[in-house]
Every structure is written in structure tokens, then in C-alpha cells.
Design an enzyme around this catalytic site. Structure first.
Site, PDB file in Angstrom:
ATOM      1  N   LYS A 110      37.401  14.772 -44.790  1.00 49.42           N
ATOM      2  CA  LYS A 110      37.147  14.042 -43.533  1.00 49.42           C
ATOM      3  C   LYS A 110      36.391  14.936 -42.546  1.00 49.42           C
ATOM      4  O   LYS A 110      35.480  14.495 -41.854  1.00 49.42           O
ATOM      5  CB  LYS A 110      38.465  13.551 -42.924  1.00 49.42           C
ATOM      6  CG  LYS A 110      39.152  12.469 -43.754  1.00 49.42           C
ATOM      7  CD  LYS A 110      38.422  11.141 -43.638  1.00 49.42           C
ATOM      8  CE  LYS A 110      38.964  10.067 -44.539  1.00 49.42           C
ATOM      9  NZ  LYS A 110      38.238   8.811 -44.486  1.00 49.42           N
TER      10      LYS A 110
ATOM     11  N   SER B 126      40.590  11.293 -39.568  1.00 50.67           N
ATOM     12  CA  SER B 126      42.041  11.421 -39.664  1.00 50.67           C
ATOM     13  C   SER B 126      42.550  12.615 -38.880  1.00 50.67           C
ATOM     14  O   SER B 126      41.850  13.634 -38.741  1.00 50.67           O
ATOM     15  CB  SER B 126      42.398  11.611 -41.139  1.00 50.67           C
ATOM     16  OG  SER B 126      43.741  12.002 -41.274  1.00 50.67           O
TER      17      SER B 126
ATOM     18  N   TYR C  65      42.095  16.426 -48.801  1.00 52.46           N
ATOM     19  CA  TYR C  65      41.770  15.145 -48.166  1.00 52.46           C
ATOM     20  C   TYR C  65      41.264  15.371 -46.733  1.00 52.46           C
ATOM     21  O   TYR C  65      40.210  14.867 -46.333  1.00 52.46           O
ATOM     22  CB  TYR C  65      43.007  14.231 -48.168  1.00 52.46           C
ATOM     23  CG  TYR C  65      42.916  13.124 -47.179  1.00 52.46           C
ATOM     24  CD1 TYR C  65      42.118  12.019 -47.436  1.00 52.46           C
ATOM     25  CD2 TYR C  65      43.595  13.184 -45.956  1.00 52.46           C
ATOM     26  CE1 TYR C  65      42.000  11.002 -46.502  1.00 52.46           C
ATOM     27  CE2 TYR C  65      43.478  12.186 -45.030  1.00 52.46           C
ATOM     28  CZ  TYR C  65      42.686  11.094 -45.303  1.00 52.46           C
ATOM     29  OH  TYR C  65      42.565  10.105 -44.378  1.00 52.46           O
TER      30      TYR C  65
HETATM   31  C1  WQD Z   1      55.664  10.419 -42.234  1.00 53.38           C
HETATM   32  C2  WQD Z   1      57.007  11.094 -42.013  1.00 53.38           C
HETATM   33  C3  WQD Z   1      57.578  12.585 -43.801  1.00 53.38           C
HETATM   34  C4  WQD Z   1      57.869   9.382 -46.829  1.00 53.38           C
HETATM   35  C5  WQD Z   1      50.026  11.159 -44.176  1.00 53.38           C
HETATM   36  C6  WQD Z   1      48.849  12.001 -44.548  1.00 53.38           C
HETATM   37  C7  WQD Z   1      47.862  12.001 -43.438  1.00 53.38           C
HETATM   38  C8  WQD Z   1      47.497  10.572 -43.006  1.00 53.38           C
HETATM   39  C9  WQD Z   1      48.703   9.733 -42.773  1.00 53.38           C
HETATM   40  C10 WQD Z   1      45.564   9.520 -43.882  1.00 53.38           C
HETATM   41  C11 WQD Z   1      57.000  12.576 -42.384  1.00 53.38           C
HETATM   42  C12 WQD Z   1      58.549  11.422 -43.762  1.00 53.38           C
HETATM   43  C13 WQD Z   1      57.708  10.063 -45.634  1.00 53.38           C
HETATM   44  C14 WQD Z   1      59.145   9.390 -47.461  1.00 53.38           C
HETATM   45  C15 WQD Z   1      59.994  10.755 -45.638  1.00 53.38           C
HETATM   46  N1  WQD Z   1      46.769   9.919 -44.035  1.00 53.38           N
HETATM   47  N2  WQD Z   1      58.741  10.741 -45.052  1.00 53.38           N
HETATM   48  N3  WQD Z   1      60.162  10.086 -46.835  1.00 53.38           N
HETATM   49  O1  WQD Z   1      52.616  12.892 -44.016  1.00 53.38           O
HETATM   50  O2  WQD Z   1      52.599  12.251 -41.567  1.00 53.38           O
HETATM   51  O3  WQD Z   1      50.660  11.704 -43.001  1.00 53.38           O
HETATM   52  O4  WQD Z   1      49.580   9.833 -43.882  1.00 53.38           O
HETATM   53  O5  WQD Z   1      44.819   9.796 -43.000  1.00 53.38           O
HETATM   54  O6  WQD Z   1      46.752  12.693 -43.887  1.00 53.38           O
HETATM   55  O7  WQD Z   1      49.270  13.329 -44.828  1.00 53.38           O
HETATM   56  O8  WQD Z   1      52.728  10.431 -43.296  1.00 53.38           O
HETATM   57  O9  WQD Z   1      54.017   8.464 -43.966  1.00 53.38           O
HETATM   58  O10 WQD Z   1      53.809  10.388 -45.595  1.00 53.38           O
HETATM   59  O11 WQD Z   1      55.210  10.675 -43.551  1.00 53.38           O
HETATM   60  O12 WQD Z   1      60.931  11.370 -45.141  1.00 53.38           O
HETATM   61  O13 WQD Z   1      59.341   8.835 -48.544  1.00 53.38           O
HETATM   62  O14 WQD Z   1      57.971  10.492 -42.883  1.00 53.38           O
HETATM   63  O15 WQD Z   1      58.201  13.795 -44.146  1.00 53.38           O
HETATM   64  O16 WQD Z   1      57.890  13.228 -41.507  1.00 53.38           O
HETATM   65  P1  WQD Z   1      52.229  11.935 -42.981  1.00 53.38           P
HETATM   66  P2  WQD Z   1      53.921   9.922 -44.184  1.00 53.38           P
END
Ligand code: WQD
Length: 323
Positions: free
Chosen positions: A143, A115, A139
Site C-alpha cells: 500500500k 490502509s 501487505y
Molecule cells: C482486530 C482486533 C485482534 C480476530 C487488520 C489488518 C490491517 C487492516 C485491517 C486492511 C485485534 C483481535 C481479531 C480474532 C481477536 N486490513 N482479534 N480474534 O489486525 O487490527 O487489522 O485488518 O487494510 O492491515 O492487519 O484487524 O480484525 O484482525 O483484529 O482477538 O479472531 O481483534 O487481535 O486486537 P487488525 P483484525
């Protein structure tokens, strides 16, 4: 080749299974169905219901196997900070069981689901594989630890690995064959889809005062069909060349939260209410990948990771909730 896909009933795993079958590999799925779904199982693939903690069952599932794709892990970064034990057992100990079984059963090729979380807060963009690794959640640490353990098993046991560092996986099979929805999703696109179908009242946008194009967080969304293709290429590469490698899988394109919401409104024709709330702790403003290594090593490039394909394929999968 005969490929064992550990975690093959999950969201990414099921797409990988589909792509391996399409490329004429023989596939055996090993999954405990803790988050994987029976409806994701492909009829052409053999299924073994087993846990990664069960060393004996793992060993017997590896009989006749040429390569393993390992995607069995917990993946909620937030939860890993509250329940680290769960992540230690499943992600780290589980992978050690898997590597020991592979060593025992003479399986010498493993494609591992890593990741972008191994990098932590980006020091520069786009993030390439030489970027420092400082995970900001447990997490991501699991990895990274697994990558390090695999490097030792490479030198001590000759197990060659491909560590694929995914950026933000999203979308559904472009040919619409996989429709198992994740339960209680926390990632952006499935949350938007749940708003679109009326399961949630509004999308909470985590901050609109970042230094980005419109103030909302920018990420590198990579279509799961592109990810699946990367795994097939990695399996083939390990068979061709006796050498381990680590590559990013990303689209090299940044999309903001509001850009995705806008695209989702256009595709679904639904209003998709949003509510601006506080920033989520630990969220970087922007995170995008350099995929040069994947291009050079695997001849891989993202083909379906434009915002339209990401949203359209997701919408197809979520429309079943309206039926
Ligand atoms: C994306 C964007 C949020 C939800 C996570 C894990 C990472 C990887 C992928 C596994 C950000 C914004 C999100 C919501 C929002 N996992 N958002 N409202 O945080 O980039 O990565 O998933 O490998 O380890 O941390 O992904 O989809 O949570 O967020 O505004 O309800 O959407 O702030 O900018 P993230 P995400």
C-alpha cells in the site's frame, strides 16, 4: 461523473458503488470476482468482468471515465508474509497496470484504497498522516509503495490521487442493501458474527494482557457506510481541486475486543463464547486515528461508527445464514 470502480464487487467496493450511485454518479464496476461477489453488483451499475492484470481490458474499461476508485487488492496481512509474490503481482503490478492505462486513456483522477497498515507499530496516538510509515507486514508495504508510485505519476503524468488510509473497516450498509458476506473472514467483527450464527464454536481472543482498558486489543473501527461516503467526497474533491491528498479514514474512537463482544451479545441475544489465546504476533495494543485531515479536506466525519451501528448492521447481514 462517470466513475470506474475497480474491485467494485468486494466488501468495501460494493458499498462505495452504492454510495456513488446514491450521489447520482454513473458507475462501471471492474472486478475479477476472485473475492468479489455477483450478489454485490448493483443493478444500476454496468459490470465488466476483468482482471487488473489485463492491461487491454483495463484500457477499454476506462473509455469515457472521469475518475477511478481503485480497491482491487489482496488484503490479508498475515497471508502477505507467507505469499508475498501474490501481493506483489496483484497489489503492486496490478496498480502499475492501472496507472499506465489511466495515463494512456487520459483519466486524471484516482481514489486509492490505502490502509493504516502503512504506519506499522504506532509511535504515538492518535495516528495522524505525518506519523512515520514503517509497515510491519508486506501487505502494508504494498500500500505504501503504491502511494509512492502514485506521487510520481502525479508529478510526471498529472494523475491526481486521493489516498484514503482506512483503519478497521466493519459493518454493513446502514440501509441494508448489501448483504454479500466475505468468505473465510479473519477480521474481528465477521468472526464474532460467525460465532453468533453458530458457524464457529468460539471467538479466539488474541491476548488479554495488553495495557488497555480490559487487556484486549483496541482498534479504530470505521463503518463501511462512513468509508463509502469518504470515497464519494474524495471523487468530488479531485474534480473540484487539481491536487492530490492523503487522509486517514477512522472514527477516532478506540474499541476493545471485549467491548465489541459485549455489544454483539446485547444486539444478537446470543451467548458468543470466547476463548483467550496467545497474542497474535505483530498486533499493537492500541491503534486509533486522527481524522482531522479528512474533516478539513473532505468535510468528512464518521456518523455510523459507534459500536451499536457496527454490530447491528453486521448482524442484519449475517442473519441470512440463519434463514
Ligand atoms: C482486530 C482486533 C485482534 C480476530 C487488520 C489488518 C490491517 C487492516 C485491517 C486492511 C485485534 C483481535 C481479531 C480474532 C481477536 N486490513 N482479534 N480474534 O489486525 O487490527 O487489522 O485488518 O487494510 O492491515 O492487519 O484487524 O480484525 O484482525 O483484529 O482477538 O479472531 O481483534 O487481535 O486486537 P487488525 P483484525
Amino acid at each position: 461523473m462517470n466513475v470506474l470502480v475497480v474491485g467494485g464487487a468486494g466488501y468495501i467496493g460494493s458499498h462505495v458503488v452504492r454510495a456513488l450511485l446514491d450521489a447520482s454518479h454513473t458507475v462501471r464496476v471492474y472486478d475479477n470476482l476472485s473475492s468479489g461477489l455477483r450478489r454485490n453488483l448493483q443493478p444500476e451499475a454496468e459490470f465488466v468482468h476483468g482482471d487488473i492484470g489485463d492491461a487491454l481490458a483495463l484500457r477499454s474499461a476506462m473509455r469515457g471515465i472521469d475518475a477511478i476508485v481503485h480497491l482491487a487488492a489482496f488484503k490479508a496481512a498475515g497471508e502477505s508474509m507467507i505469499a508475498p509474490e501474490k501481493y506483489s503481482i496483484n497489489n503492486i503490478s496490478g496498480t502499475i497496470n492501472l496507472l499506465n492505462a489511466a495515463a494512456d486513456m487520459d483519466v486524471h483522477r484516482i481514489v486509492f484504497s490505502s490502509s493504516a497498515a502503512v504506519y506499522g507499530e504506532p509511535e504515538y496516538l492518535p495516528v495522524d498522516e505525518t506519523h512515520p510509515t514503517n509497515p510491519t507486514n508486506y501487505y502494508g508495504f504494498t500500500k505504501l509503495e503504491i502511494e509512492r508510485i502514485m506521487a510520481w505519476y502525479d508529478s510526471l503524468r498529472g494523475i491526481r490521487f486521493a489516498a484514503l488510509r482506512y483503519f478497521n473497516a466493519a459493518g454493513y450498509d446502514t440501509q441494508r442493501r448489501i448483504t454479500g458476506l466475505e468468505q473465510n473472514p479473519a477480521n474481528l467483527l465477521p468472526v464474532i458474527m460467525e460465532v453468533a450464527v453458530g458457524r464457529r464454536p468460539a471467538l479466539k481472543v488474541f491476548g488479554d494482557d495488553y495495557e488497555t482498558v480490559d487487556g484486549t486489543g483496541v482498534r479504530d473501527y470505521i463503518h463501511v457506510t462512513d468509508l463509502a461516503d469518504g470515497h464519494v467526497r474524495a471523487v468530488d474533491k479531485l474534480a473540484e481541486e487539481d491536487r492530490s491528498f492523503t487522509v486517514n479514514l477512522g472514527s477516532e474512537t478506540g474499541l476493545s475486543v471485549l467491548q465489541i463482544v459485549e455489544a454483539a451479545r446485547n444486539v444478537t441475544g446470543r451467548p458468543i463464547a470466547t476463548e483467550i489465546v496467545a497474542r497474535r504476533p505483530g498486533d499493537p495494543a492500541r491503534l486509533t486515528a486522527s481524522a482531522t485531515q479528512a474533516r478539513e479536506t473532505l468535510g468528512w466525519t464518521a456518523r455510523y461508527s459507534d459500536v451499536e451501528s457496527l454490530v447491528r448492521t453486521s448482524w442484519f447481514a449475517y442473519q441470512q445464514l440463519l434463514a
